[in-house]
Motif scaffolding. Sequence first.
Motif, PDB file in Angstrom:
ATOM      1  N   HIS A  59      11.965 -10.840  -4.127  1.00 17.04           N
ATOM      2  CA  HIS A  59      11.022 -10.509  -3.423  1.00 17.04           C
ATOM      3  C   HIS A  59      11.005 -10.758  -1.897  1.00 17.04           C
ATOM      4  O   HIS A  59      10.589 -10.069  -1.189  1.00 17.04           O
ATOM      5  N   ARG A  62      12.904  -7.445  -0.757  1.00 14.71           N
ATOM      6  CA  ARG A  62      11.928  -6.196  -0.422  1.00 14.71           C
ATOM      7  C   ARG A  62      11.089  -6.638   0.807  1.00 14.71           C
ATOM      8  O   ARG A  62      10.967  -5.777   1.824  1.00 14.71           O
ATOM      9  N   ARG A 150      -1.971   8.639  -3.952  1.00 16.40           N
ATOM     10  CA  ARG A 150      -1.101   7.650  -3.351  1.00 16.40           C
ATOM     11  C   ARG A 150      -0.553   8.144  -2.063  1.00 16.40           C
ATOM     12  O   ARG A 150      -0.052   9.261  -2.142  1.00 16.40           O
ATOM     13  N   TYR A 166      -2.021  -0.695   2.484  1.00 20.03           N
ATOM     14  CA  TYR A 166      -3.109  -1.296   1.312  1.00 20.03           C
ATOM     15  C   TYR A 166      -4.699  -0.686   1.573  1.00 20.03           C
ATOM     16  O   TYR A 166      -5.417  -0.807   0.874  1.00 20.03           O
ATOM     17  N   GLU A 195       0.812   5.199  -9.505  1.00 17.05           N
ATOM     18  CA  GLU A 195       0.851   3.811  -9.864  1.00 17.05           C
ATOM     19  C   GLU A 195      -0.706   3.076  -9.602  1.00 17.05           C
ATOM     20  O   GLU A 195      -1.691   3.870  -9.374  1.00 17.05           O
ATOM     21  N   GLY A 196      -1.009   1.842 -10.037  1.00  9.91           N
ATOM     22  CA  GLY A 196      -2.119   1.430  -9.562  1.00  9.91           C
ATOM     23  C   GLY A 196      -2.191   0.865  -8.201  1.00  9.91           C
ATOM     24  O   GLY A 196      -1.208   0.940  -7.573  1.00  9.91           O
ATOM     25  N   PRO A 197      -3.480   0.185  -7.886  1.00  9.98           N
ATOM     26  CA  PRO A 197      -3.545  -0.155  -6.269  1.00  9.98           C
ATOM     27  C   PRO A 197      -2.641  -1.312  -6.231  1.00  9.98           C
ATOM     28  O   PRO A 197      -2.129  -1.485  -4.963  1.00  9.98           O
ATOM     29  N   GLY A 198      -2.292  -2.092  -7.070  1.00  7.15           N
ATOM     30  CA  GLY A 198      -1.451  -3.137  -6.767  1.00  7.15           C
ATOM     31  C   GLY A 198      -0.524  -3.262  -7.953  1.00  7.15           C
ATOM     32  O   GLY A 198      -0.005  -4.422  -8.192  1.00  7.15           O
ATOM     33  N   GLU A 199      -0.067  -2.086  -8.879  1.00 11.54           N
ATOM     34  CA  GLU A 199       0.480  -2.436 -10.069  1.00 11.54           C
ATOM     35  C   GLU A 199       1.161  -1.231 -10.253  1.00 11.54           C
ATOM     36  O   GLU A 199       0.848  -0.091 -10.141  1.00 11.54           O
ATOM     37  N   ASN A 200       2.520  -1.251 -10.923  1.00 14.15           N
ATOM     38  CA  ASN A 200       3.144   0.008 -11.634  1.00 14.15           C
ATOM     39  C   ASN A 200       2.622   0.255 -13.059  1.00 14.15           C
ATOM     40  O   ASN A 200       1.913  -0.693 -13.697  1.00 14.15           O
ATOM     41  N   LEU A 219       5.569   2.046  -5.184  1.00 11.13           N
ATOM     42  CA  LEU A 219       6.251   0.757  -4.873  1.00 11.13           C
ATOM     43  C   LEU A 219       7.240   0.247  -5.877  1.00 11.13           C
ATOM     44  O   LEU A 219       6.765   0.150  -6.990  1.00 11.13           O
ATOM     45  N   ILE A 222       8.846  -5.514  -8.830  1.00 11.96           N
ATOM     46  CA  ILE A 222       9.911  -6.410  -9.199  1.00 11.96           C
ATOM     47  C   ILE A 222       9.613  -6.381 -10.559  1.00 11.96           C
ATOM     48  O   ILE A 222      10.538  -6.953 -11.571  1.00 11.96           O
ATOM     49  N   THR A 223       8.188  -6.515 -11.109  1.00 11.88           N
ATOM     50  CA  THR A 223       7.853  -6.680 -12.482  1.00 11.88           C
ATOM     51  C   THR A 223       8.233  -5.585 -13.246  1.00 11.88           C
ATOM     52  O   THR A 223       8.737  -5.564 -14.282  1.00 11.88           O
ATOM     53  N   ARG A 224       8.381  -4.615 -12.524  1.00  8.18           N
ATOM     54  CA  ARG A 224       8.565  -3.028 -13.302  1.00  8.18           C
ATOM     55  C   ARG A 224      10.009  -3.041 -13.479  1.00  8.18           C
ATOM     56  O   ARG A 224      10.421  -2.944 -14.963  1.00  8.18           O
ATOM     57  N   THR A 257       2.228  -3.308 -14.672  1.00 13.28           N
ATOM     58  CA  THR A 257       2.865  -4.498 -14.296  1.00 13.28           C
ATOM     59  C   THR A 257       2.728  -4.650 -13.202  1.00 13.28           C
ATOM     60  O   THR A 257       2.681  -3.754 -12.046  1.00 13.28           O
ATOM     61  N   THR A 259       3.102  -8.443 -10.034  1.00 11.97           N
ATOM     62  CA  THR A 259       3.027  -9.967 -10.023  1.00 11.97           C
ATOM     63  C   THR A 259       1.836 -10.398 -10.205  1.00 11.97           C
ATOM     64  O   THR A 259       1.528 -11.380 -10.635  1.00 11.97           O
TER      65      THR A 259
HETATM   66  C1  PLP Z   1       1.031  -0.583  -4.555  1.00  9.57           C
HETATM   67  C2  PLP Z   1       1.707  -1.933  -5.409  1.00  9.57           C
HETATM   68  N1  PLP Z   1       2.449  -1.378  -6.560  1.00  9.57           N
HETATM   69  C3  PLP Z   1       3.213  -2.083  -7.279  1.00  9.57           C
HETATM   70  C4  PLP Z   1       3.185  -3.420  -7.373  1.00  9.57           C
HETATM   71  C5  PLP Z   1       3.972  -4.240  -8.208  1.00  9.57           C
HETATM   72  O1  PLP Z   1       4.967  -4.958  -7.539  1.00  9.57           O
HETATM   73  P1  PLP Z   1       5.520  -6.164  -8.149  1.00  9.57           P
HETATM   74  O2  PLP Z   1       5.905  -6.217  -9.615  1.00  9.57           O
HETATM   75  O3  PLP Z   1       6.845  -6.276  -7.364  1.00  9.57           O
HETATM   76  O4  PLP Z   1       4.560  -7.366  -8.010  1.00  9.57           O
HETATM   77  C6  PLP Z   1       2.415  -4.020  -6.140  1.00  9.57           C
HETATM   78  C7  PLP Z   1       2.639  -5.323  -5.926  1.00  9.57           C
HETATM   79  O5  PLP Z   1       3.137  -5.915  -5.166  1.00  9.57           O
HETATM   80  C8  PLP Z   1       1.775  -3.160  -5.323  1.00  9.57           C
HETATM   81  O6  PLP Z   1       1.060  -3.664  -4.295  1.00  9.57           O
END
Ligand code: PLP
Length: 310
Positions: A59, A62, A150, A166, A195-200, A219, A222-224, A257, A259
């Motif tokens: 993290h 990144r 996106r 964002y 992807e999602g707005p905050g997820e893969n 993006l 890291i969970t991905r 996936t 954080t």
């Molecule tokens: C746009 C976006 N995609 C994907 C992720 C998933 O990334 P991570 O698994 O590193 O949290 C996030 C969260 O940080 C994100 O904001």
Amino acid sequence: MVERLPDEGKIWYNGTFVDWKDAKVHVLSHGLHYGSGVFEGIRCYATEKGSFIFRLKEHVDRMYHSARLYKMDIPYSEEDLKEAIKETIRINGLDACYIRPIAFYGYHHLGVNPTGCPVDVAIAVWRWGTYLGEEALESGIRCTFSSWRRIDPKTLPVTAKAVGHYLNSLLAVLDAKEKGFDEAIMLDSDGYVAEGPGENIFAVKNATLYTPEAESSILPGITRASVIELARESGYEVVEKPLTKEELLTADEVFFTGTAAEVSPIREIDGVRIGKGKRGEVTSVIQRKFFDVVNARDERYMRWLEPVYE
Ligand SMILES: Cc1ncc(COP(=O)(O)O)c(C=O)c1O
């Protein structure tokens, strides 16, 4: 589901700890006007073996990668920032929390060119539950394809986790909520799943996992990366490739996936039931493995866990 932020505790702000209520910025800070900041979202888990931060190094790496792409010099070393993150958790006496480090151009002059503005850095930590709700981890969520694409690498460096990016996610989330869905799925500018707005996102078909490749404007989560490794280690094939809407809608299983989202099954997209309309078999295996790892129940992956209280 939306938890209000706390109003007490200590926040690390430019190298010193300040009271929660005093961690303020000037309304003419550069970052506020032009979105010129980079940040991270990290989790610390309370386990039977103690408190551990999941993949702290990755993290923080990144965050510096994001800063480099915006030519921003964070005035602390990565080592210093990692230490400061751990110290912030300790000083707040937390065992499990969400961690939000941010670096942004602060107060000096106003104009798009940030040269000469200080780079302010803050770290906040607070208790946090599941992002999409406890039930979502079990039953899955309902998603919609967003009409907002996106952000594109021709326009912005999409691998940076930057504040201004964002606004794209914000539009997709609002769009989804207004239509009555839990979360959005964004396509890239070529129409492939991003992807999602905050997820893969991952799809499962005939026990093979598919996920959009880096070129699909994602993006790189890291969970991905962790899920890809855990899935391969469990004997599943994982393919990174451009994914079509159709492939997602006809998959046996789909999951997010991240954080925040951890490993969250998707049971429906735009009224189309995904697989059996509930958490699938492969998702369950991956979810179990992921929670074993973050909860320090898998010795082989202790290397992903950074102890907070040694
Ligand atoms: C746009 C976006 N995609 C994907 C992720 C998933 O990334 P991570 O698994 O590193 O949290 C996030 C969260 O940080 C994100 O904001």
